[in-house]
Design a protein around this motif. Structure first.
Motif: not given
Ligand code: SF4
Lengths: 164, 110, 551
Positions: C489-516
């Motif tokens: 079911d190949a699809t192209v991912g959509n960009i969510m918005g502005p980037g996160f710093s190296a420090h913030d990207i992990g927590p942001a991914v966690e929040r995305v997963v928690d939302t799911y």
């Protein structure tokens, strides 16, 4: 520029003529632009005619006229631009061109063998390029996997040939 | 605000083994701490021009200048890319230039 | 698996000499770096941040024990003791010296390996399903065709100086494990209504700056015509692609500029001509000859009982064991994603030990998957506990295949000259956050894919959660993409918005997963929930902290 043909350096019988220069009496090579502009006059001359194609210029643009040329020069603007490999093969296989296909411009030693395979039979090489190098280039790889314009037997065909 | 002078270091990769090298007094050295720091653009450009001879002689490939800054008396690369080039992979502290015991610790953690 | 005959062996040997001569000429000053670069790339050699990097072809991801030992040997002798498996199922060594490369190539040739066309603007290593020949889902083993394509594409005189790289993959199952439609030219083995096996060919897929899913070119190409058709596609591409803008020179741009129908028409014209000439017709005998090499091993008649083992073994079974076509056998995934390790990295000790394990358990070949794991395609079920115990000792038994910590990551700025940002530390950080196995199982199938730059070697466009490293004035930032898929079911991912710093990207991914986890309904995977609810809820949560910080 030195010209290699039939495994040897040969005298170039053709003069490559700039678009705004007067035509010489003898054999001449012109650009596609000039040919398109002066086609009738060029074909009416009583001397062999050659044409030089730039990399984006598909030989099919020549239409039926392709057979009127003694030489078709395919230009490499940079050695990375590999379109001429397809043009040469097309000239030999689709357009049945049997005249000289000459490589000119920036190509490398390492491309000579590929050029030969797709139908080139003349090379404008840099001043001082040794003929031994030309021969060396053609013997680096003995057998090939793909059929091409040189008609060389492929490895698949060799496999099917009974061996002693 | 007065612009701080742009400090630069000249670097390259060695042709034979690809190792990162730095310019020091007309020659190439292996460690960033030994590199000449140019405070002056004309001097930096002159060094880059001189380095081209080493390209011709097949010693190095593609020399270029990069920005450094002074921080607590130490010279440090500005960009992450150059910090990693002068240290080694941040995920393998045991490898690359940082692995040499004499090297001070490089701060490339996140 | 395929074995070289005298012609293949001579070909590879001569290619080594040819490259040795190219290196000599470079060192002697007869070739400039500009001239040498495309030549070395065509043989898989890059100049990276710390040294040269050599990419060794693992054709369609298949290796035997001897080859695995050779890779271990090269890691020890010429590198720093480890290698890296890539999303193209190749192996990369990161600490290579230019002057050693001809000798390395010679050693590789002695076990029927090479680096031919693992980079450069030519036809690259052909990839396939890593379960090929072992899964019961496939119409037939895709690897004979891959091998035929490998030979046809090796030093093809017309196509070694293409406008850009050209990637081919062959699929043979309804469930796509090879990210088929993301390739320049996907080939799918299909059956027509009459029950004949043939090929469905697509063109124009690709990641990078402008991601595209491949479009259908021809629904059914007869077996004997497949090379003619592939040559026709390549010919249209070589003749008609742009050459004036490096970002617009992949076949995906040509296909999407002139349109699917026009592309089909141009290919058809070449195809008819090549077919008429007969020169590329694939004789049944040749197909049979190649197929014979890929005949499955003689499966013993075994009890189909799956052994029960320790708690750890049972966990491993849940994710890393897959259904095999033969009773009493299983497919086992060897995870190269131990928590806190570099995805795809493997040490010389592990490589040697795996070769020994293969010998001991009668497993002739091992596979490399595009997800940077290894696969034992034919393991006896009754051997699994013993195999597992051995893998555990080697730190190769992480029970996370297909789970959130089974992360794809490219080498990124730790090694790669083209990188904008590091990928590996981000992968490690995320894996540690989700280390708890119960949580991983609760989250279920979730594919995170990380690239250190827009070149997308880490397949970020195809990640359920994709992460792309960008550079802001020399500082690393990370964009999140959601909803990509590399499956059927190949699809192209959509960009969510502005980037996160190296420090913030992990927590942001966690929040995305928690939302799911909060939003999911009856058994939905992350991807399904995303497709149902869209970007908004995820985006709101991902940027939450930033919003607090800003106020
Ligand atoms: S995606 Fe970019 S950073 Fe990562 S390996 Fe590819 S080129 Fe390098």
């Amino acid at each position: 520029m030195p010209l290699i043909k039939d495994s040897a350096f040969v005298q170039d019988a053709f003069v490559t003529v700039a678009d705004d220069a007067a035509l010489p009496g003898g054999a001449a090579i012109v650009s596609l632009a000039r040919f398109q502009k002066e086609r009738d006059a060029l074909l009416a001359r009583n001397a062999p005619l050659g044409i030089q194609l730039k990399a984006p210029e598909n030989p099919e643009l020549l239409g039926e006229d392709v057979q009127r040329f003694s030489v078709i020069v395919l230009e490499f603007p940079a050695f990375r631009d590999g379109r001429a490999f397809s043009w040469a093969r097309m000239l030999r296989e689709r357009l049945n061109f049997t005249g000289e296909i000459r490589g000119a411009g920036h190509f490398l030693y390492d491309q000579i063998a590929y050029m030969k395979r797709v139908g080139f039979d003349a090379w404008n090489v840099a001043e001082g390029f040794p003929l031994e190098q030309f021969h060396r280039a053609l013997t680096e790889i003995t057998n090939v996997y793909q059929p091409s314009a040189d008609g060389k037997k492929t490895i698949r065909e060799l496999r099917a040939t009974p061996r002693p | 605000m007065a612009a701080t002078p742009a400090l630069q270091v000249l670097t390259s990769n060695r042709l034979r083994d690809g190792a990162v090298v730095y310019w020091q007094a007309g020659a190439w050295v292996e460690y960033f701490k030994d590199a000449d720091v140019f405070h002056d653009k004309p001097l930096a450009d002159a060094a880059l021009a001189a380095a081209m001879v080493f390209v011709k002689d097949r010693v190095v490939v593609n020399p270029y200048l990069f920005a450094v800054r002074e921080e607590a008396g130490q010279i440090r690369a500005v960009e992450q890319r150059e910090i990693i080039r002068c240290a080694g992979p941040s995920v393998r502290r045991d490898l690359g230039k940082q692995a040499k015991p004499s090297m001070e610790a490089f701060d490339v953690s996140i | 698996m395929y074995r070289y005959d005298e012609f293949d062996a001579q070909f590879v040997k001569e290619r080594v000499s040819q490259f040795r001569y190219q290196v000599e000429r470079r060192l002697a000053g007869e070739l400039t770096e500009d001239e040498f670069k495309p030549l070395r790339l065509m043989n898989g050699l890059y100049l990276q941040l710390h040294a040269y990097m050599l990419r060794i072809a693992v054709p369609y991801g298949t290796l035997n024990a001897k080859q695995m030992r050779m890779l271990a040997h090269i890691a020890r002798k010429y590198d720093k003791g480890y290698g890296h498996f890539t999303t193209r199922t190749n192996m990369q060594f990161h600490w290579i010296k230019l002057v050693d490369v001809p000798d390395i190539l010679e050693e590789l040739a002695s076990v029927e390996m090479h680096c031919i066309q693992t980079s450069g603007n030519c036809i690259r290593n052909v990839t396939a399903d890593h379960f090929a020949g072992a899964t019961d889902e496939e119409i037939e083993d895709p690897r004979p065709l891959c091998e035929i394509i490998r030979q046809w594409s090796s030093l093809h005189p017309e196509f070694v100086f293409l406008a850009r790289k050209f990637k081919i993959a062959v699929g043979a199952t309804p469930h796509d494990r090879a990210a088929l439609l993301w390739h320049d030219m996907p080939v799918e083995i299909v059956k027509n209504e009459a029950g004949e096996v043939g090929y469905r060919v697509y063109a124009g897929g690709g990641m990078g700056r402008t991601p595209y899913i491949a479009l259908l070119m021809k629904d059914f190409v007869k077996r004997e015509d497949i090379l003619a058709y592939l040559e026709a596609v390549l010919r249209v591409y070589n003749q008609d692609s742009r050459r004036d803008n490096i970002h617009k020179q992949r076949i995906k741009i040509l296909v999407n500029t002139i349109g699917q129908e026009e592309m089909q028409r141009r290919i058809e014209r070449e195809f008819e001509e090549i077919k008429a000439s007969g020169s590329l017709q694939l004789p049944q005998e040749e197909l049979d000859r190649i197929k014979a090499y890929f005949a499955p091993p003689k499966f013993e008649t075994l009890d189909d009982e799956m052994p029960i083992g320790s708690y750890d073994f049972e966990n491993w079974k849940k994710t890393n064991i897959h259904k095999h076509r033969a009773p009493g056998y299983a497919i086992a995934t060897i995870s190269l994603k131990a928590i806190g390790q570099t995805p795809g990295d493997i040490s010389h000790v592990q490589m040697d030990a795996l070769a020994d394990l293969m010998d001991q358990f009668g497993i002739d070949e091992i596979r490399v998957s595009h997800e940077q794991n290894l696969v034992l395609p034919h393991a006896r079920k009754r051997d699994l506990p013993a195999i597992f115990a051995r893998l555990q000792k080697l730190d190769l038994a992480t029970p996370n295949s297909g789970l959130i910590t089974d992360i794809i990551a490219c080498p990124g700025l730790d090694y790669c000259d083209l990188a904008n940002a590091r990928s590996i530390p981000i992968a490690k950080d995320i894996a540690r956050r989700f280390e708890n196995l119960d949580r991983q199982h609760d989250i279920g199938e979730l594919k995170i894919k990380i690239s250190g730059c827009i070149n997308a070697c880490g397949h970020h466009h195809a990640g359920h959660i994709g992460i792309l490293g960008v550079d802001k004035k020399g500082v690393e930032y990370y964009q999140i993409l959601l909803g990509g898929s590399g499956a059927e079911d190949a699809t192209v991912g959509n960009i969510m918005g502005p980037g996160f710093s190296a420090h913030d990207i992990g927590p942001a991914v966690e929040r995305v997963v928690d939302t799911y986890v909060k939003l999911r309904q009856n058994g939905e995977r992350f991807l399904d929930t995303y497709r149902r609810v869209g970007m908004e809820p995820f985006k709101n949560m991902a940027y939450l902290e930033q919003m607090y910080a800003a106020h």
